[in-house]
Scaffold this active site. Structure first.
Site, short mmCIF file in Angstrom:
data_model
loop_
_atom_site.label_atom_id
_atom_site.label_comp_id
_atom_site.label_asym_id
_atom_site.label_seq_id
_atom_site.Cartn_x
_atom_site.Cartn_y
_atom_site.Cartn_z
N PHE A 48 50.70 20.44 68.19
CA PHE A 48 49.91 20.92 69.33
C PHE A 48 48.58 20.19 69.39
CE2 PHE A 48 52.43 24.39 67.68
CZ PHE A 48 53.01 24.96 68.80
N ASP A 49 48.01 20.17 70.59
CA ASP A 49 46.62 19.76 70.72
C ASP A 49 46.02 20.56 71.86
OD1 ASP A 49 44.53 17.86 69.68
OD2 ASP A 49 44.39 17.46 71.82
N THR A 50 44.83 21.10 71.63
CA THR A 50 44.15 21.92 72.63
C THR A 50 42.87 21.22 73.06
OG1 THR A 50 45.04 23.93 71.63
CG2 THR A 50 43.16 24.19 73.10
#
Length: 195
Positions: A68-70
């Site tokens: 994931f990357d936010t």
């Protein structure tokens, strides 16, 4: 209930807790040293960074890999993790009084198949509160968080006026979307259900 091993390429303690909400997976945690890239949009930035983390982790396993990357976006600006007190305060000065987008990209690799999706949530901050922001920044909390904040931190809650969309997405792992992708790609042929 069938449980599948899956590699979670993340050092985030928040993601490591949220993945436990998905009952049908046994997460195996790994950390990658992928260099983060900033692109012109929050969506593009998050997608590329999640892919980098996932592909690095996939080099060392045959198990399914989840990454994931936010990223926080406001207009044409993209906010990653602040690297200084000044940058963290500047982020709050910009975000306060506005509605920003929190985009989390999801990367899932199962065998040779790669699935990439993203979730967007809108968060509205109230007016800039210098005492609250300075205390929060001086606590050291902002430095490992996109946009400089964790929506779960009690000291930041007075700034938040509203959240439209998946709350968990703002924390860093869109649970409903992730569970759906896992069901569709790890449990196909089993009624798409891991419960």
């Amino acid at each position: 209930m069938v449980v599948r091993d899956i590699v979670l390429a993340s050092a985030s303690p928040r993601r490591r807790e949220l993945i436990k909400k998905i009952k049908c997976v046994n997460p195996i945690f790994t950390v990658t040293d992928a260099e983060e890239t900033v692109l012109p949009t929050a969506q593009a930035t998050a997608t590329v960074n999640a892919r980098k983390k996932g592909e690095l982790a996939a080099e060392h396993t045959r198990l399914p890999v989840l990454a994931f990357d936010t990223v926080v976006g406001l207009g044409t600006r993209v906010f990653g993790k602040p690297t200084s007190r000044e940058e963290a305060i500047s982020m709050f000065e910009t975000l306060c009084g506005h509605t920003h987008e929190v985009v989390t990209a999801v990367f899932l690799k199962v065998g040779e198949k790669i699935i990439e999706k993203f979730e967007k949530t809108s968060v509205t901050f109230g007016a800039f509160n210098a005492r609250l922001v300075y205390n929060y920044v001086d606590s050291g909390a902002p430095y490992d968080k996109a946009g400089g904040y964790n929506i779960d931190d009690p000291q930041i809650k007075p700034l938040i006026e509203r959240v439209d969309g998946d709350y968990y997405n703002v924390v860093g792992l869109p649970v409903a979307l992730t569970e759906k992708l896992i069901e569709e790609n790890l449990f196909y042929g089993e009624d798409g259900d891991c419960a």
